[in-house]
Write a protein that holds these residues in place. Structure first.
Motif, PDB file in Angstrom:
ATOM      1  N   ARG A  14       0.853  -1.164  -0.100  1.00 21.90           N
ATOM      2  CA  ARG A  14       0.070   0.107   0.005  1.00 21.90           C
ATOM      3  C   ARG A  14       0.892   1.089   0.026  1.00 21.90           C
ATOM      4  O   ARG A  14       0.583   2.280  -0.740  1.00 21.90           O
ATOM      5  N   CYS A  62      -3.593  -0.163   9.318  1.00 21.27           N
ATOM      6  CA  CYS A  62      -3.451  -0.646   8.247  1.00 21.27           C
ATOM      7  C   CYS A  62      -4.252  -2.135   8.094  1.00 21.27           C
ATOM      8  O   CYS A  62      -3.734  -2.928   7.917  1.00 21.27           O
ATOM      9  N   CYS A  64      -6.713   5.550   7.482  1.00 19.04           N
ATOM     10  CA  CYS A  64      -5.608   6.144   7.124  1.00 19.04           C
ATOM     11  C   CYS A  64      -5.203   7.473   7.625  1.00 19.04           C
ATOM     12  O   CYS A  64      -4.360   7.919   7.704  1.00 19.04           O
ATOM     13  N   CYS A 123      -3.305   7.663  10.540  1.00 16.37           N
ATOM     14  CA  CYS A 123      -1.875   6.518  10.464  1.00 16.37           C
ATOM     15  C   CYS A 123      -0.795   7.626  10.502  1.00 16.37           C
ATOM     16  O   CYS A 123      -0.819   8.362   9.704  1.00 16.37           O
ATOM     17  N   CYS A 127       2.256   7.662   2.009  1.00 19.66           N
ATOM     18  CA  CYS A 127       1.421   6.224   1.422  1.00 19.66           C
ATOM     19  C   CYS A 127       0.983   6.612   0.150  1.00 19.66           C
ATOM     20  O   CYS A 127      -0.066   7.423   0.106  1.00 19.66           O
ATOM     21  N   TYR A 150      -1.238   4.574  -1.351  1.00 19.73           N
ATOM     22  CA  TYR A 150      -2.582   4.066  -1.265  1.00 19.73           C
ATOM     23  C   TYR A 150      -3.418   5.342  -0.680  1.00 19.73           C
ATOM     24  O   TYR A 150      -4.473   5.644  -1.108  1.00 19.73           O
TER      25      TYR A 150
HETATM   26  S1  SF4 Z   1      -2.095   5.405   5.240  1.00 21.18           S
HETATM   27 FE1  SF4 Z   1      -1.145   3.660   4.291  1.00 21.18          FE
HETATM   28  S2  SF4 Z   1       0.078   2.449   5.685  1.00 21.18           S
HETATM   29 FE2  SF4 Z   1      -1.396   3.931   6.861  1.00 21.18          FE
HETATM   30  S3  SF4 Z   1      -3.108   2.776   6.998  1.00 21.18           S
HETATM   31 FE3  SF4 Z   1      -3.549   3.777   5.350  1.00 21.18          FE
HETATM   32  S4  SF4 Z   1      -3.093   2.220   3.574  1.00 21.18           S
HETATM   33 FE4  SF4 Z   1      -2.109   1.582   5.513  1.00 21.18          FE
END
Ligand code: SF4
Length: 226
Positions: A154, A197, A204, A207, A213, A215
Motif C-alpha cells: 500500500r 492498516c 489512513c 495513520c 503512503c 494508497y
Molecule cells: S496510510 Fe497507508 S499504511 Fe497507513 S493505514 Fe492507510 S494504507 Fe495503511
C-alpha cells in the motif's frame, strides 16, 4: 529506498514507542509462541501458553517427553492444535537429536545453515523459522508476515505478490544488518497493521505513515473515508 525504510521506522517508533518484543520470558517460551501464533490471535496463544505453564510443559525438554495428544489438548485455543502439537514435538526432537537439547549450541550454528535445518523440520514455515531465529536466537533475519506485505505494498514500496523471500531480501538489502533493528521494525509493522492498516478498510487519516503512503494519496482526490 534505504532512506524511506528508515523514515518509516522512525515514524512508527515516534508514534508507538519501542515495542520490546517478543512477549515471552525465556527463549523456549518465544520458540513455542512462534509456533503457536500462526493463524490465530495472540490472546489465544497466551491462553495456550498459560495452560502449558500450569502443566510444566513450557520447555522443549518437557515437550520432548510429553504425548502429542496431551500437548494438543492444552493448546486447543490456538486452532490447528493437532498440527501445532506435532510441530512442537518435531522441533524438540530436532533440538535433542541434533544439538542434545542445547539451545546455545543450536544458535551457535551459522544462520543460513540453521535456517535451512529448521525449514526441514516438518511443518515449520519461513515466518515461524525466522521468528525463532530473530526473537529467540537474536539473529539478524527480517521476519515477513501478512501485515508486512499489505502495508508496504500500500505504501507503494513493494508488490503484495512478491514471495516471502523477495520481501525479506528487500528489507535486508536496504536496512543495516542489525537484529535489534529487525526485531523492533517487525513489531512496529504488526502494531500498525492491527491499529490502522487493516485488511478491508485501512484507517489512513490517523495513520503515522499517511503522508508518504501511495494508497492514502491516491484516494484523497476521491474523498478519503479512511
Ligand atoms: S496510510 Fe497507508 S499504511 Fe497507513 S493505514 Fe492507510 S494504507 Fe495503511
Amino acid at each position: 529506498m534505504q532512506h524511506q525504510l528508515v523514515e518509516v521506522y522512525h515514524k512508527l517508533l515516534a508514534a508507538f514507542g519501542h515495542q520490546r518484543w517478543w512477549p515471552g520470558e525465556t527463549r523456549e517460551e518465544v520458540i513455542i509462541g512462534a509456533i503457536l501464533t500462526q493463524n490465530v490471535a495472540w490472546r489465544n496463544v497466551e491462553t495456550a501458553i498459560d495452560n502449558l505453564r500450569q502443566h510444566n510443559l513450557l520447555t522443549l525438554k518437557a515437550i520432548n517427553e510429553a504425548d502429542v495428544s496431551g500437548i494438543a489438548s492444552l493448546i486447543r485455543p490456538t486452532r490447528f492444535y493437532n498440527q501445532k502439537a506435532l510441530k512442537l514435538k518435531r522441533l524438540s526432537d530436532f533440538l535433542f537429536d541434533r544439538y542434545q537439547g542445547d539451545l546455545d549450541a543450536m544458535f551457535a550454528e551459522g544462520v543460513d545453515r540453521l535456517r535451512h535445518e529448521l525449514l526441514n523440520v516438518g511443518g515449520l514455515g519461513e515466518e515461524t523459522v525466522d521468528s525463532i531465529l530473530l526473537y529467540a536466537g537474536n539473529k539478524a533475519v527480517f521476519v515477513v508476515d501478512a501485515y508486512t506485505k499489505r502495508t508496504f505494498s500500500r505504501l507503494g514500496f513493494t508488490n503484495e505478490k512478491w514471495s516471502y523471500r523477495a520481501y525479506q531480501q528487500f528489507f535486508m538489502q536496504h536496512l543495516d544488518n542489525e537484529a535489534e533493528l529487525y526485531n523492533d521494525y517487525h513489531a512496529q509493522i504488526v502494531r500498525l497493521g492491527r491499529a490502522f492498516c487493516k485488511k478491508n478498510v485501512p484507517e489512513c487519516t490517523p495513520c503515522p505513515l499517511s503522508d508518504l503512503c501511495l494508497y492514502c494519496m491516491s484516494c484523497l482526490p476521491q474523498g478519503c473515508s479512511g
